[in-house]
Each structure stands twice: as C-alpha cells, then as structure tokens.
Motif scaffolding. Structure first.
Motif, PDB file in Angstrom:
ATOM      1  N   ALA A 176      30.650   1.233   7.886  1.00  0.00           N
ATOM      2  CA  ALA A 176      31.685   2.252   8.057  1.00  0.00           C
ATOM      3  C   ALA A 176      31.255   3.576   7.437  1.00  0.00           C
ATOM      4  O   ALA A 176      31.420   4.649   8.034  1.00  0.00           O
ATOM      5  N   ILE A 177      30.713   3.520   6.233  1.00  0.00           N
ATOM      6  CA  ILE A 177      30.273   4.739   5.560  1.00  0.00           C
ATOM      7  C   ILE A 177      29.140   5.399   6.332  1.00  0.00           C
ATOM      8  O   ILE A 177      29.120   6.624   6.528  1.00  0.00           O
ATOM      9  N   ASN A 178      28.205   4.593   6.816  1.00  0.00           N
ATOM     10  CA  ASN A 178      27.084   5.153   7.557  1.00  0.00           C
ATOM     11  C   ASN A 178      27.530   5.758   8.887  1.00  0.00           C
ATOM     12  O   ASN A 178      26.977   6.760   9.335  1.00  0.00           O
ATOM     13  N   ALA A 179      28.559   5.165   9.519  1.00  0.00           N
ATOM     14  CA  ALA A 179      29.076   5.720  10.767  1.00  0.00           C
ATOM     15  C   ALA A 179      29.722   7.083  10.540  1.00  0.00           C
ATOM     16  O   ALA A 179      29.590   7.994  11.355  1.00  0.00           O
ATOM     17  N   PHE A 180      30.422   7.229   9.422  1.00  0.00           N
ATOM     18  CA  PHE A 180      31.088   8.489   9.110  1.00  0.00           C
ATOM     19  C   PHE A 180      30.122   9.534   8.579  1.00  0.00           C
ATOM     20  O   PHE A 180      30.238  10.712   8.872  1.00  0.00           O
ATOM     21  N   MET A 181      29.167   9.074   7.788  1.00  0.00           N
ATOM     22  CA  MET A 181      28.265   9.984   7.094  1.00  0.00           C
ATOM     23  C   MET A 181      26.832   9.553   7.418  1.00  0.00           C
ATOM     24  O   MET A 181      26.191   8.865   6.621  1.00  0.00           O
ATOM     25  N   PRO A 182      26.323   9.929   8.598  1.00  0.00           N
ATOM     26  CA  PRO A 182      25.022   9.412   9.069  1.00  0.00           C
ATOM     27  C   PRO A 182      23.865   9.678   8.119  1.00  0.00           C
ATOM     28  O   PRO A 182      22.885   8.933   8.125  1.00  0.00           O
ATOM     29  N   ASP A 183      23.960  10.730   7.317  1.00  0.00           N
ATOM     30  CA  ASP A 183      22.876  11.021   6.369  1.00  0.00           C
ATOM     31  C   ASP A 183      22.911  10.105   5.153  1.00  0.00           C
ATOM     32  O   ASP A 183      21.994  10.128   4.327  1.00  0.00           O
ATOM     33  N   PHE A 184      23.975   9.308   5.024  1.00  0.00           N
ATOM     34  CA  PHE A 184      24.154   8.457   3.852  1.00  0.00           C
ATOM     35  C   PHE A 184      23.984   6.997   4.249  1.00  0.00           C
ATOM     36  O   PHE A 184      24.591   6.535   5.219  1.00  0.00           O
ATOM     37  N   ASN A 185      23.184   6.264   3.509  1.00  0.00           N
ATOM     38  CA  ASN A 185      23.057   4.837   3.756  1.00  0.00           C
ATOM     39  C   ASN A 185      22.624   4.125   2.479  1.00  0.00           C
ATOM     40  O   ASN A 185      22.300   4.755   1.477  1.00  0.00           O
ATOM     41  N   ASN A 186      22.673   2.783   2.576  1.00  0.00           N
ATOM     42  CA  ASN A 186      22.216   1.934   1.479  1.00  0.00           C
ATOM     43  C   ASN A 186      23.000   2.171   0.184  1.00  0.00           C
ATOM     44  O   ASN A 186      22.431   2.311  -0.900  1.00  0.00           O
ATOM     45  N   LEU A 219      35.455  11.246   0.569  1.00  0.00           N
ATOM     46  CA  LEU A 219      35.354  10.689   1.907  1.00  0.00           C
ATOM     47  C   LEU A 219      34.701   9.306   1.875  1.00  0.00           C
ATOM     48  O   LEU A 219      35.159   8.374   2.545  1.00  0.00           O
ATOM     49  N   MET A 220      33.649   9.164   1.085  1.00  0.00           N
ATOM     50  CA  MET A 220      32.972   7.867   0.973  1.00  0.00           C
ATOM     51  C   MET A 220      33.934   6.810   0.435  1.00  0.00           C
ATOM     52  O   MET A 220      33.994   5.681   0.948  1.00  0.00           O
ATOM     53  N   ALA A 221      34.705   7.154  -0.588  1.00  0.00           N
ATOM     54  CA  ALA A 221      35.643   6.195  -1.174  1.00  0.00           C
ATOM     55  C   ALA A 221      36.784   5.880  -0.212  1.00  0.00           C
ATOM     56  O   ALA A 221      37.223   4.730  -0.112  1.00  0.00           O
ATOM     57  N   LEU A 222      37.274   6.897   0.523  1.00  0.00           N
ATOM     58  CA  LEU A 222      38.366   6.683   1.476  1.00  0.00           C
ATOM     59  C   LEU A 222      37.939   5.732   2.589  1.00  0.00           C
ATOM     60  O   LEU A 222      38.615   4.734   2.860  1.00  0.00           O
ATOM     61  N   ILE A 223      36.811   6.032   3.218  1.00  0.00           N
ATOM     62  CA  ILE A 223      36.333   5.182   4.312  1.00  0.00           C
ATOM     63  C   ILE A 223      35.953   3.804   3.779  1.00  0.00           C
ATOM     64  O   ILE A 223      36.238   2.774   4.408  1.00  0.00           O
ATOM     65  N   ARG A 277      16.752  10.602   0.225  1.00  0.00           N
ATOM     66  CA  ARG A 277      16.628  10.810  -1.224  1.00  0.00           C
ATOM     67  C   ARG A 277      17.695  10.002  -1.945  1.00  0.00           C
ATOM     68  O   ARG A 277      18.872  10.069  -1.587  1.00  0.00           O
ATOM     69  N   THR A 278      17.306   9.233  -2.955  1.00  0.00           N
ATOM     70  CA  THR A 278      18.249   8.408  -3.702  1.00  0.00           C
ATOM     71  C   THR A 278      18.984   9.250  -4.735  1.00  0.00           C
ATOM     72  O   THR A 278      18.370   9.964  -5.533  1.00  0.00           O
ATOM     73  N   LEU A 279      20.324   9.166  -4.698  1.00  0.00           N
ATOM     74  CA  LEU A 279      21.163   9.942  -5.620  1.00  0.00           C
ATOM     75  C   LEU A 279      22.165   9.030  -6.311  1.00  0.00           C
ATOM     76  O   LEU A 279      22.624   8.039  -5.739  1.00  0.00           O
ATOM     77  N   ASN A 280      22.494   9.381  -7.546  1.00  0.00           N
ATOM     78  CA  ASN A 280      23.642   8.791  -8.222  1.00  0.00           C
ATOM     79  C   ASN A 280      24.887   9.316  -7.502  1.00  0.00           C
ATOM     80  O   ASN A 280      24.995  10.509  -7.223  1.00  0.00           O
ATOM     81  N   VAL A 281      25.830   8.433  -7.156  1.00  0.00           N
ATOM     82  CA  VAL A 281      27.026   8.862  -6.428  1.00  0.00           C
ATOM     83  C   VAL A 281      27.772   9.961  -7.191  1.00  0.00           C
ATOM     84  O   VAL A 281      28.402  10.835  -6.588  1.00  0.00           O
ATOM     85  N   ASN A 282      27.674   9.943  -8.521  1.00  0.00           N
ATOM     86  CA  ASN A 282      28.321  10.997  -9.306  1.00  0.00           C
ATOM     87  C   ASN A 282      27.720  12.376  -9.049  1.00  0.00           C
ATOM     88  O   ASN A 282      28.328  13.399  -9.386  1.00  0.00           O
ATOM     89  N   GLN A 283      26.519  12.418  -8.459  1.00  0.00           N
ATOM     90  CA  GLN A 283      25.891  13.704  -8.161  1.00  0.00           C
ATOM     91  C   GLN A 283      26.381  14.302  -6.856  1.00  0.00           C
ATOM     92  O   GLN A 283      26.074  15.455  -6.548  1.00  0.00           O
ATOM     93  N   LEU A 284      27.149  13.548  -6.078  1.00  0.00           N
ATOM     94  CA  LEU A 284      27.667  14.054  -4.809  1.00  0.00           C
ATOM     95  C   LEU A 284      28.815  15.022  -5.056  1.00  0.00           C
ATOM     96  O   LEU A 284      29.432  15.032  -6.120  1.00  0.00           O
ATOM     97  N   SER A 285      29.118  15.826  -4.043  1.00  0.00           N
ATOM     98  CA  SER A 285      30.255  16.745  -4.143  1.00  0.00           C
ATOM     99  C   SER A 285      31.553  15.952  -4.135  1.00  0.00           C
ATOM    100  O   SER A 285      31.587  14.775  -3.754  1.00  0.00           O
ATOM    101  N   GLN A 286      32.644  16.616  -4.549  1.00  0.00           N
ATOM    102  CA  GLN A 286      33.946  15.945  -4.553  1.00  0.00           C
ATOM    103  C   GLN A 286      34.326  15.512  -3.145  1.00  0.00           C
ATOM    104  O   GLN A 286      34.888  14.430  -2.940  1.00  0.00           O
ATOM    105  N   GLY A 287      34.019  16.349  -2.144  1.00  0.00           N
ATOM    106  CA  GLY A 287      34.327  15.986  -0.766  1.00  0.00           C
ATOM    107  C   GLY A 287      33.550  14.770  -0.311  1.00  0.00           C
ATOM    108  O   GLY A 287      34.095  13.880   0.352  1.00  0.00           O
ATOM    109  N   GLU A 288      32.256  14.716  -0.645  1.00  0.00           N
ATOM    110  CA  GLU A 288      31.429  13.571  -0.264  1.00  0.00           C
ATOM    111  C   GLU A 288      31.924  12.294  -0.930  1.00  0.00           C
ATOM    112  O   GLU A 288      32.027  11.241  -0.288  1.00  0.00           O
ATOM    113  N   LYS A 289      32.217  12.373  -2.226  1.00  0.00           N
ATOM    114  CA  LYS A 289      32.684  11.184  -2.943  1.00  0.00           C
ATOM    115  C   LYS A 289      34.029  10.700  -2.414  1.00  0.00           C
ATOM    116  O   LYS A 289      34.237   9.498  -2.224  1.00  0.00           O
TER     117      LYS A 289
END
Length: 452
Positions: free
Chosen positions: A246-256, A288-292, A274-286
């Motif tokens: 679901a997350i990958n479908a919504f946010m194609p640049d994000f996986n794993n 949306l990822m949590a909602l989906i 590029r591997t990132l700590n989720v805390n490094q994402l923007s508030q919108g990215e976090k």
C-alpha cells in the motif's frame, strides 16, 4: 458495507440536513468530498458519522456494546435536542431489506430540558450481531468491514518501537481499536509493525541476512541465492506485505519499510534508492506513510482470509485529506486511494482545488452557511477554475487583480499614457515574466505602433 445517507437534526449549525453518499446513480465512484470555508460544517458531518458508526463498532466488539453519545456542546443552541439518522447498506447480509437497508437513530437532549427525542438502535444491533456471530459460529476468519475516522489532528510526532507485551495474541477485531475515537494514534501502527516484523524474522530469513548475502555471493553461488530468495519471500508476513504494498503504491519512490537495529533501533525506508531513518522524512511524508499504513494494517487484521487484504471493504473518513501534502500528491490522492483500496468507501473533506478536479465520478458537495450544494462536472478543471467556481476564492491577491483589471480597461479605452504609468507601477511590484504584464506589454506596443 456502505453508508448511503445521513440526516442531521439540530446538530451544530445544521437544523435539518440530509446527505447522500457515493456511489449514487450519477456517481460511480465510492468517493464523496466536502469543500467549504472553515466553520462551514465539514468536520461536523464527519464527526456525526463517526459518532453514529461507533455504536456499530461497539456492538460488533461486544454484545450490547455502547458507542459515543452526541456531545452536548454540538446540540444546536436554539433547541433542546438533536438527532443523527444513518442509513447503511451491507451487501450479503441475509436479512437485509434491499429497499431499506439498516437505519438507526441516535438522539441527545440538553441537560435540564424535557426529552423530545429518543434513540432507536434496533437495526445497529441486528447488523452488529450478523458480523459478530458470523465470525464466532460460521467462519472465524470471515471478513469484517473497516470503519475508521482520521481527524485533522493526526500527525506523526513519535515513532515508538518498544513493544508493549499485552499477553494476548493479535485479534481480528483489534482493527477497530481507536478507529473512531477522534484521536487516531499512529504509534499503534509502528508498534504493530515492529511486533509483526520480529515474528516474521523469527520464522524466516531476516532481511538483513539477505542483504548481506546479495553483497557477498559469487556468480557461481547465484543458484543458492535464488533458492534462499524463494524461501525468504515465502516467509514474508502477508499482513506486513499488505502494508508495504500500500505504501509503495501511494509513494512509488518509497519501498522496503523496515525496522533496523544498528546503529540503534529505528524505522527505516528506502527513498529513491537511499536508506533513510523515517524520522528524517518531512511531516507530510511521515503522515501520509502512517495514514496509508494504518488503513492497510486495519484491513489486514480484519480480512485474515483474503490473499490481498487491501481488497477488504468498509468506510474510511479523512478530515482535510490534503493536510501536509505537496500539490503533486494532492492531485493524485483520490486516484491512489481508490486504486489501492478499491472496495472501500471514502468520505473526505478538503481545502485543495487539486483534490477534487483530477478524478472522474467523485461526488462533491459545497457547504456554505449550513447549506449544502452538489457540484458536478469538476473533472479536468484547472485549479483556478475550481477556486473561482467551487470555492468562491480569487485566484490571486484581490488588490493586484483590481489593478490588472484597471490596466486592461485603460488599454481597451486606448488611454496609452495612463496605461503605461500603471504598467510601470505594476512592473515594480510584480515579479519579472508575470503573464498578465507580458500580455499588457504586447498591447501597449501595438498601441504605440498605431499611434506612430
């Protein structure tokens, strides 16, 4: 399960409001969107739905369970009582009256006033009993509908990964926990993800092992890596896979999406390689990822027998669905929701013109001073048209627009001297390349040539 109608009597600013929800005869999609100024009543409608549906959730979870009452502070000030009537259809229910569905009424009388309205919850009990008894007697893995409300206060403030051992295994009806309370806590999503991933790694090959093998294996050992990859994929947790997909479908640049334990315990995701700590994402990215992820998690819990839990049914309500999102994501939001969760009914509110103009067959309502107006034919309109025709908002600063209108008027009247003076003033205030000034410059040049 789908909500067909709701009627609010003396609730908030609504004296008597009836709302139908998509799908309807004119709108094939399962998406209803409310737009309107702040204070127009959009959130009141969603909260009223959540309040009424909380009685269904309460009685699915326990026999004769209770839901939330109508809050006294939303009873219309000029009246002594209010009520919420809801009409729900549940395809496949053996006793459903196809013309009537299930209706129930929730009422509230202000303290100190004589009671004028009574609640009628017979149908909500009948519908809840069907779901609850079907699981207990007919099929313990039978699906139940997701029913969730995501309020405007949602945000990802923390990503807790310490598992709180409850002593009981995960239950199908856990998908209803905090689903309508108006205080969705995304921390449950991250805790659940950690617990499921730990169990997944115990039963199969951890992802970290596969990543290390991929780096060290020699060409002669590729067949071993292929066999281990097959074992690894077979051991993946289907519920976690639903969330990842679901997350990958919504946010194609994000996986794993995964939990990493080195150099410290944290949630990680790959963004554009590029591997990132989720805390490094923007508030919108976090957010949306949590909602989906949370919608997918609930569907996975509530549809244990489906090979693809994202095909589960139910109702999802999201207040200010465009919250924190970049315009590019706003534009494809409804399409992504319906593509990722195709059997869910969505009831949304928004302030964004991009949300409501990029998907066909969406049922759109405009709220204004307690009045509701259905608006059709929005697909394909640009943002400026939606702002003007639907949201009653100027496309640019009103003072600047008035001066641009005045400039055009002077040019049409061939008052070249006054037009050039106003043009110079606007050129000093507006950025270079402004489209309206570029047009005006061409008109000025034409008038100058004609004068010469």
């Amino acid at each position: 399960m789908e909500i067909r109608k709701i009627r609010l009597n003396n609730v908030g600013r609504f004296t008597d409001l009836e709302v139908a929800f998509a799908p309807t005869e004119k709108h094939a999609s399962k998406v209803t969107v409310f737009v309107g100024n702040n204070g127009a009543g959009k959130t009141t409608i969603l909260k009223s739905l959540a309040t009424s549906l909380s009685w269904l959730v309460g009685r699915i979870k326990t026999d004769n369970g209770s839901g939330s009452p109508i809050a006294e502070d939303i009873v219309n000030n000029s009246t002594s009582s209010s009520s919420i009537d809801i009409f729900v259809r549940s395809t496949g229910h053996p006793t459903e009256d196809k013309s009537e569905g299930f209706r129930w009424t929730l009422s509230r009388t202000r303290k100190g006033h004589p009671s004028k309205a009574t609640s009628n919850l017979a149908d909500v009990t009948k519908l809840a009993d069907y779901f609850r008894l079907h699981i207990a007697i007919v099929d313990e893995k039978a699906s139940v509908p997701i029913i969730a409300f995501y309020p405007v206060e949602r945000s990802v403030l923390d990503i807790p990964l310490n598992i709180k051992k409850s002593g009981k295994p995960s239950d199908q009806l856990d998908g209803y926990d905090y689903s309508l309370s108006g205080r969705v806590d995304f921390s449950h999503f991250f805790e659940w993800f950690r617990e499921r991933e730990d169990s997944e790694n115990e039963k199969g090959i951890p992802l970290s092992v596969m990543e290390n093998l991929a780096k060290t294996v020699t060409p002669a050992q590729n067949h071993i890596l292929s066999e281990l990859t097959a074992v690894y994929l077979a051991s993946r947790d289907p519920q976690l896979n639903a969330v990842r997909n679901a997350i990958n479908a919504f946010m194609p640049d994000f996986n794993n999406l995964r939990v990493q334990r080195q150099p410290h315990l944290h949630m990680a995701v790959d963004k554009a390689g590029r591997t990132l700590n989720v805390n490094q994402l923007s508030q919108g990215e976090k957010t949306l990822m949590a909602l989906i992820g949370d919608i997918a998690r609930r569907l996975a819990l509530m549809n244990p027998s489906l090979s693809n839990p994202l095909l589960g049914k139910g109702v999802v309500m999201i207040d200010e669905v465009d919250l924190h999102l970049h315009p590019q994501w706003q534009r494809r939001l409804i399409h992504q929701l319906t593509a990722t969760f195709p059997h869910c009914q969505f009831i949304l509110t928004t302030h964004s013109p991009l949300v409501i103009s990029d998907t066909k067959d969406v049922l759109c309502y405009v709220l204004d001073d307690g009045e509701l107006e259905e608006r059709n034919g929005l697909y394909g309109l640009d943002a400026n048209q939606v702002l003007l025709s639907v949201m009653d908002t100027d496309v640019r600063n009103s003072e600047v627009q008035a001066r641009l209108d005045k400039l055009l008027e002077l040019l049409q009247d061939k008052k070249l001297k006054a037009a050039k003076a106003l043009f110079e003033e606007l050129s000093a205030d507006l950025p270079p390349g402004h489209i309206e000034l570029t047009k005006a410059a061409l008109l000025i040049r034409k008038l100058e040539l004609r004068s010469a």
